[in-house]
Scaffold this motif. Sequence first.
Motif, PDB file in Angstrom:
ATOM      1  N   VAL A   6     -47.638  13.049  24.326  1.00 25.44           N
ATOM      2  CA  VAL A   6     -46.389  12.758  25.027  1.00 25.44           C
ATOM      3  C   VAL A   6     -45.247  13.595  24.455  1.00 25.44           C
ATOM      4  O   VAL A   6     -44.442  14.176  25.196  1.00 25.44           O
ATOM      5  CB  VAL A   6     -46.061  11.253  24.938  1.00 25.44           C
ATOM      6  CG1 VAL A   6     -44.602  10.991  25.332  1.00 25.44           C
ATOM      7  CG2 VAL A   6     -46.989  10.460  25.844  1.00 25.44           C
ATOM      8  N   ILE A   7     -45.198  13.687  23.133  1.00 27.78           N
ATOM      9  CA  ILE A   7     -44.155  14.501  22.503  1.00 27.78           C
ATOM     10  C   ILE A   7     -44.325  15.972  22.878  1.00 27.78           C
ATOM     11  O   ILE A   7     -43.361  16.650  23.250  1.00 27.78           O
ATOM     12  CB  ILE A   7     -44.195  14.316  20.972  1.00 27.78           C
ATOM     13  CG1 ILE A   7     -43.793  12.885  20.608  1.00 27.78           C
ATOM     14  CG2 ILE A   7     -43.264  15.318  20.291  1.00 27.78           C
ATOM     15  CD1 ILE A   7     -43.962  12.560  19.143  1.00 27.78           C
ATOM     16  N   ALA A   8     -45.566  16.466  22.792  1.00 33.37           N
ATOM     17  CA  ALA A   8     -45.823  17.867  23.135  1.00 33.37           C
ATOM     18  C   ALA A   8     -45.497  18.145  24.596  1.00 33.37           C
ATOM     19  O   ALA A   8     -44.896  19.177  24.926  1.00 33.37           O
ATOM     20  CB  ALA A   8     -47.282  18.214  22.838  1.00 33.37           C
ATOM     21  N   GLY A   9     -45.884  17.236  25.483  1.00 36.02           N
ATOM     22  CA  GLY A   9     -45.583  17.413  26.900  1.00 36.02           C
ATOM     23  C   GLY A   9     -44.093  17.408  27.176  1.00 36.02           C
ATOM     24  O   GLY A   9     -43.594  18.199  27.987  1.00 36.02           O
ATOM     25  N   SER A  10     -43.363  16.535  26.494  1.00 33.38           N
ATOM     26  CA  SER A  10     -41.907  16.474  26.678  1.00 33.38           C
ATOM     27  C   SER A  10     -41.247  17.768  26.206  1.00 33.38           C
ATOM     28  O   SER A  10     -40.317  18.270  26.857  1.00 33.38           O
ATOM     29  CB  SER A  10     -41.344  15.277  25.914  1.00 33.38           C
ATOM     30  OG  SER A  10     -41.924  14.067  26.368  1.00 33.38           O
ATOM     31  N   LEU A  11     -41.728  18.315  25.098  1.00 34.33           N
ATOM     32  CA  LEU A  11     -41.180  19.576  24.602  1.00 34.33           C
ATOM     33  C   LEU A  11     -41.487  20.720  25.563  1.00 34.33           C
ATOM     34  O   LEU A  11     -40.664  21.623  25.757  1.00 34.33           O
ATOM     35  CB  LEU A  11     -41.739  19.883  23.211  1.00 34.33           C
ATOM     36  CG  LEU A  11     -41.312  18.922  22.089  1.00 34.33           C
ATOM     37  CD1 LEU A  11     -41.988  19.304  20.775  1.00 34.33           C
ATOM     38  CD2 LEU A  11     -39.799  18.918  21.923  1.00 34.33           C
ATOM     39  N   ARG A  12     -42.687  20.681  26.176  1.00 37.97           N
ATOM     40  CA  ARG A  12     -43.031  21.728  27.143  1.00 37.97           C
ATOM     41  C   ARG A  12     -42.142  21.632  28.380  1.00 37.97           C
ATOM     42  O   ARG A  12     -41.702  22.651  28.933  1.00 37.97           O
ATOM     43  CB  ARG A  12     -44.504  21.610  27.538  1.00 37.97           C
ATOM     44  CG  ARG A  12     -44.974  22.663  28.517  1.00 37.97           C
ATOM     45  CD  ARG A  12     -44.841  24.065  27.933  1.00 37.97           C
ATOM     46  NE  ARG A  12     -45.786  24.281  26.848  1.00 37.97           N
ATOM     47  CZ  ARG A  12     -45.756  25.351  26.052  1.00 37.97           C
ATOM     48  NH1 ARG A  12     -44.798  26.267  26.197  1.00 37.97           N
ATOM     49  NH2 ARG A  12     -46.643  25.481  25.071  1.00 37.97           N
ATOM     50  N   LEU A  13     -41.855  20.415  28.837  1.00 33.18           N
ATOM     51  CA  LEU A  13     -40.953  20.253  29.974  1.00 33.18           C
ATOM     52  C   LEU A  13     -39.562  20.766  29.643  1.00 33.18           C
ATOM     53  O   LEU A  13     -38.903  21.401  30.487  1.00 33.18           O
ATOM     54  CB  LEU A  13     -40.879  18.771  30.368  1.00 33.18           C
ATOM     55  CG  LEU A  13     -42.112  18.166  31.040  1.00 33.18           C
ATOM     56  CD1 LEU A  13     -41.877  16.687  31.310  1.00 33.18           C
ATOM     57  CD2 LEU A  13     -42.447  18.893  32.336  1.00 33.18           C
ATOM     58  N   LEU A  14     -39.119  20.500  28.432  1.00 37.36           N
ATOM     59  CA  LEU A  14     -37.818  21.004  27.998  1.00 37.36           C
ATOM     60  C   LEU A  14     -37.792  22.519  28.016  1.00 37.36           C
ATOM     61  O   LEU A  14     -36.814  23.144  28.460  1.00 37.36           O
ATOM     62  CB  LEU A  14     -37.514  20.473  26.595  1.00 37.36           C
ATOM     63  CG  LEU A  14     -36.138  20.804  26.007  1.00 37.36           C
ATOM     64  CD1 LEU A  14     -35.033  20.160  26.845  1.00 37.36           C
ATOM     65  CD2 LEU A  14     -36.065  20.314  24.558  1.00 37.36           C
TER      66      LEU A  14
ATOM     67  N   HIS B  47     -48.413  17.616  36.219  1.00 38.81           N
ATOM     68  CA  HIS B  47     -49.444  17.073  35.337  1.00 38.81           C
ATOM     69  C   HIS B  47     -48.825  16.307  34.169  1.00 38.81           C
ATOM     70  O   HIS B  47     -49.249  15.188  33.858  1.00 38.81           O
ATOM     71  CB  HIS B  47     -50.313  18.213  34.807  1.00 38.81           C
ATOM     72  CG  HIS B  47     -51.447  17.749  33.953  1.00 38.81           C
ATOM     73  ND1 HIS B  47     -52.564  17.130  34.462  1.00 38.81           N
ATOM     74  CD2 HIS B  47     -51.628  17.794  32.595  1.00 38.81           C
ATOM     75  CE1 HIS B  47     -53.392  16.813  33.484  1.00 38.81           C
ATOM     76  NE2 HIS B  47     -52.849  17.208  32.342  1.00 38.81           N
ATOM     77  N   ILE B  48     -47.813  16.880  33.533  1.00 41.28           N
ATOM     78  CA  ILE B  48     -47.217  16.237  32.362  1.00 41.28           C
ATOM     79  C   ILE B  48     -46.511  14.944  32.750  1.00 41.28           C
ATOM     80  O   ILE B  48     -46.698  13.897  32.112  1.00 41.28           O
ATOM     81  CB  ILE B  48     -46.247  17.202  31.660  1.00 41.28           C
ATOM     82  CG1 ILE B  48     -47.008  18.372  31.036  1.00 41.28           C
ATOM     83  CG2 ILE B  48     -45.446  16.458  30.586  1.00 41.28           C
ATOM     84  CD1 ILE B  48     -46.109  19.462  30.482  1.00 41.28           C
ATOM     85  N   VAL B  49     -45.691  15.001  33.799  1.00 41.68           N
ATOM     86  CA  VAL B  49     -44.948  13.800  34.211  1.00 41.68           C
ATOM     87  C   VAL B  49     -45.913  12.691  34.614  1.00 41.68           C
ATOM     88  O   VAL B  49     -45.757  11.524  34.212  1.00 41.68           O
ATOM     89  CB  VAL B  49     -43.989  14.140  35.372  1.00 41.68           C
ATOM     90  CG1 VAL B  49     -43.367  12.866  35.952  1.00 41.68           C
ATOM     91  CG2 VAL B  49     -42.889  15.092  34.896  1.00 41.68           C
ATOM     92  N   SER B  50     -46.937  13.041  35.399  1.00 40.01           N
ATOM     93  CA  SER B  50     -47.904  12.030  35.835  1.00 40.01           C
ATOM     94  C   SER B  50     -48.700  11.475  34.656  1.00 40.01           C
ATOM     95  O   SER B  50     -48.950  10.264  34.579  1.00 40.01           O
ATOM     96  CB  SER B  50     -48.869  12.638  36.857  1.00 40.01           C
ATOM     97  OG  SER B  50     -48.183  13.116  37.983  1.00 40.01           O
TER      98      SER B  50
END
Length: 211
Positions: free
Chosen positions: A13-21, A46-49
């Motif tokens: 979740v942390i990694a996905g949030s950083l990628r979205l940022l 993919h990340i949000v879902s």
Amino acid sequence: MPFALLTVVLIPVIAGSLRLLDLAGGPQLLPANPRMTASPLPVVLHIVSAVAYATLGALQFSAQLRRRRPAWHRRSGRVLVVLGLAVAFSALWMTLFYPRQPGTGELAQVFRLAFGSGMAASVVAGLAAIRRGDVAHHRAWLTRAYALALGAGTQVFTQGVGHAAFGTGTLTTDVSLGAGWAINLVVAEYVIRRWGRRARSRAAAIHPTVA
């Protein structure tokens, strides 16, 4: 159980949030990934879902919440079906149409296609089961789907162990990725069978002659 599951998904979740940022134009806190930058929509979906599915799905394993708020369980379950299919199909799309992830080989592609398809099939099977009124199989199939969705959390550990023990070669990385999904499925099957034993024990206690 919900808190334990949320702990497993914390790192992804942390990694996905950083990628979205990063994709939104913010500071680059993760290594650059040209595959995602060139076509960001699938990875954003993919990340949000996945984050929503992992978080909301963990609450579905709370027996107390299911008993006290059955209507909430049903409504959130419908949302989870949509999210689960979005996770699975966006993963399959990226596997098929993104350039291969550096450091991985054909075996990783096979794993991603197999387990992504397995997750989608499990969500559909779980939905079909509850429409028949088959709660046991509904729970079992959606437990398998959730286990596959948590693959990224387990892969943090399997890749760490695999790289430390056998180096960072392509085969090691591929096998480590597959091991993450396989371990989750083994745990899911154990949990499903434990639920079955408990259900049979309760039935025996209530109806000993029938049992």
